[in-house]
Design a protein around this motif. Structure first.
Motif, PDB file in Angstrom:
ATOM      1  N   TYR A  73       0.830  -1.196   0.000  1.00 42.53           N
ATOM      2  CA  TYR A  73       0.000   0.000   0.000  1.00 42.53           C
ATOM      3  C   TYR A  73       0.871   1.255   0.000  1.00 42.53           C
ATOM      4  O   TYR A  73       1.874   1.316   0.705  1.00 42.53           O
ATOM      5  N   ALA A  74       0.458   2.229  -0.787  1.00 41.71           N
ATOM      6  CA  ALA A  74       1.099   3.548  -0.781  1.00 41.71           C
ATOM      7  C   ALA A  74       0.217   4.440   0.071  1.00 41.71           C
ATOM      8  O   ALA A  74      -0.886   4.801  -0.332  1.00 41.71           O
ATOM      9  N   MET A  75       0.696   4.791   1.259  1.00 39.83           N
ATOM     10  CA  MET A  75      -0.109   5.535   2.225  1.00 39.83           C
ATOM     11  C   MET A  75       0.390   6.958   2.375  1.00 39.83           C
ATOM     12  O   MET A  75       1.596   7.182   2.539  1.00 39.83           O
ATOM     13  N   GLU A  81       0.426   6.985   9.720  1.00 34.26           N
ATOM     14  CA  GLU A  81       0.493   7.147  11.175  1.00 34.26           C
ATOM     15  C   GLU A  81      -0.628   6.381  11.874  1.00 34.26           C
ATOM     16  O   GLU A  81      -0.407   5.730  12.890  1.00 34.26           O
ATOM     17  N   LYS A  82      -1.850   6.449  11.324  1.00 28.16           N
ATOM     18  CA  LYS A  82      -2.970   5.676  11.886  1.00 28.16           C
ATOM     19  C   LYS A  82      -2.685   4.186  11.776  1.00 28.16           C
ATOM     20  O   LYS A  82      -2.915   3.426  12.719  1.00 28.16           O
ATOM     21  N   PHE A  83      -2.209   3.773  10.597  1.00 28.17           N
ATOM     22  CA  PHE A  83      -1.895   2.352  10.395  1.00 28.17           C
ATOM     23  C   PHE A  83      -0.836   1.900  11.398  1.00 28.17           C
ATOM     24  O   PHE A  83      -1.009   0.893  12.067  1.00 28.17           O
ATOM     25  N   LYS A  84       0.271   2.617  11.485  1.00 28.58           N
ATOM     26  CA  LYS A  84       1.397   2.242  12.356  1.00 28.58           C
ATOM     27  C   LYS A  84       0.952   2.102  13.802  1.00 28.58           C
ATOM     28  O   LYS A  84       1.257   1.106  14.463  1.00 28.58           O
ATOM     29  N   VAL A  96       8.227  -0.831   5.855  1.00 28.56           N
ATOM     30  CA  VAL A  96       7.862   0.480   5.324  1.00 28.56           C
ATOM     31  C   VAL A  96       9.100   1.158   4.756  1.00 28.56           C
ATOM     32  O   VAL A  96      10.198   0.990   5.274  1.00 28.56           O
ATOM     33  N   GLU A  97       8.886   1.879   3.666  1.00 27.51           N
ATOM     34  CA  GLU A  97       9.945   2.705   3.101  1.00 27.51           C
ATOM     35  C   GLU A  97       9.307   3.923   2.455  1.00 27.51           C
ATOM     36  O   GLU A  97       8.128   3.914   2.102  1.00 27.51           O
ATOM     37  N   ASP A  98      10.099   4.969   2.314  1.00 25.12           N
ATOM     38  CA  ASP A  98       9.610   6.166   1.639  1.00 25.12           C
ATOM     39  C   ASP A  98       9.499   5.891   0.148  1.00 25.12           C
ATOM     40  O   ASP A  98      10.343   5.191  -0.417  1.00 25.12           O
ATOM     41  N   PHE A  99       8.467   6.446  -0.484  1.00 23.91           N
ATOM     42  CA  PHE A  99       8.345   6.363  -1.937  1.00 23.91           C
ATOM     43  C   PHE A  99       9.426   7.256  -2.517  1.00 23.91           C
ATOM     44  O   PHE A  99       9.596   8.398  -2.093  1.00 23.91           O
ATOM     45  N   GLU A 100      10.179   6.746  -3.474  1.00 24.22           N
ATOM     46  CA  GLU A 100      11.368   7.457  -3.977  1.00 24.22           C
ATOM     47  C   GLU A 100      11.083   8.842  -4.557  1.00 24.22           C
ATOM     48  O   GLU A 100      11.936   9.717  -4.511  1.00 24.22           O
ATOM     49  N   LEU A 101       9.884   9.070  -5.081  1.00 25.06           N
ATOM     50  CA  LEU A 101       9.574  10.371  -5.679  1.00 25.06           C
ATOM     51  C   LEU A 101       8.899  11.342  -4.720  1.00 25.06           C
ATOM     52  O   LEU A 101       8.723  12.513  -5.042  1.00 25.06           O
ATOM     53  N   LEU A 105       5.073  10.014   1.138  1.00 29.11           N
ATOM     54  CA  LEU A 105       4.273   8.836   0.794  1.00 29.11           C
ATOM     55  C   LEU A 105       5.033   7.593   1.257  1.00 29.11           C
ATOM     56  O   LEU A 105       6.193   7.391   0.904  1.00 29.11           O
ATOM     57  N   LYS A 106       4.390   6.789   2.077  1.00 32.71           N
ATOM     58  CA  LYS A 106       5.015   5.599   2.646  1.00 32.71           C
ATOM     59  C   LYS A 106       4.528   4.356   1.915  1.00 32.71           C
ATOM     60  O   LYS A 106       3.323   4.153   1.771  1.00 32.71           O
ATOM     61  N   VAL A 107       5.442   3.542   1.454  1.00 33.23           N
ATOM     62  CA  VAL A 107       5.090   2.272   0.825  1.00 33.23           C
ATOM     63  C   VAL A 107       5.203   1.193   1.898  1.00 33.23           C
ATOM     64  O   VAL A 107       6.285   0.947   2.435  1.00 33.23           O
ATOM     65  N   VAL A 108       4.068   0.584   2.199  1.00 32.76           N
ATOM     66  CA  VAL A 108       3.971  -0.393   3.288  1.00 32.76           C
ATOM     67  C   VAL A 108       3.685  -1.766   2.699  1.00 32.76           C
ATOM     68  O   VAL A 108       2.799  -1.919   1.861  1.00 32.76           O
TER      69      VAL A 108
END
Length: 113
Positions: A73-75, A81-84, A96-101, A105-108
């Motif tokens: 998911y791209a959150m 924050e709600k998910f975490k 989780v990682e940051d979306f490169e662009l 946007l967090k890619v989970v």
């Protein structure tokens, strides 16, 4: 616990009516932090208001891979924050990682419980 997960709203996703699928950001199902941001995302993707609906997404939906994205998911930041907060409480494993662009946007990737 199943009912608890159904009641935990994490964010909102746009469902494309004629394709019968949710909109993605690359390979990840997109999850906005609120209704208006989800609408704006769909407009930015080139859809007219009559071509999509916005669905409220719960933690249960995420655990059941609602967007058929293999648990990716791209959150937006507030949705993440709600998910975490809730995933950590419930013992849900994820990466989780940051979306490169766009680092906001967090890619989970949900790995399971």
């Amino acid at each position: 616990m199943k009912l608890e997960l159904k009641n935990l709203t994490i964010g909102y996703s746009g469902f494309i009516l004629f394709e019968e699928c949710y909109e993605y950001n690359e390979n990840a199902c997109y999850l906005a932090s609120n209704l208006e941001k989800a609408r704006q995302f769909m407009f930015n993707c080139g859809y007219d208001r009559s071509e999509f609906r916005i669905d409220q997404i719960s933690l249960n939906d995420l655990m059941n891979d609602y967007g058929c994205s293999s648990g990716e998911y791209a959150m937006e930041e507030l949705a993440f924050e709600k998910f975490k907060k809730n995933a950590d409480k419930k013992g849900i494993n994820y990466r989780v990682e940051d979306f490169e662009l766009d680092a906001s946007l967090k890619v989970v990737n949900i790995l399971g419980i």
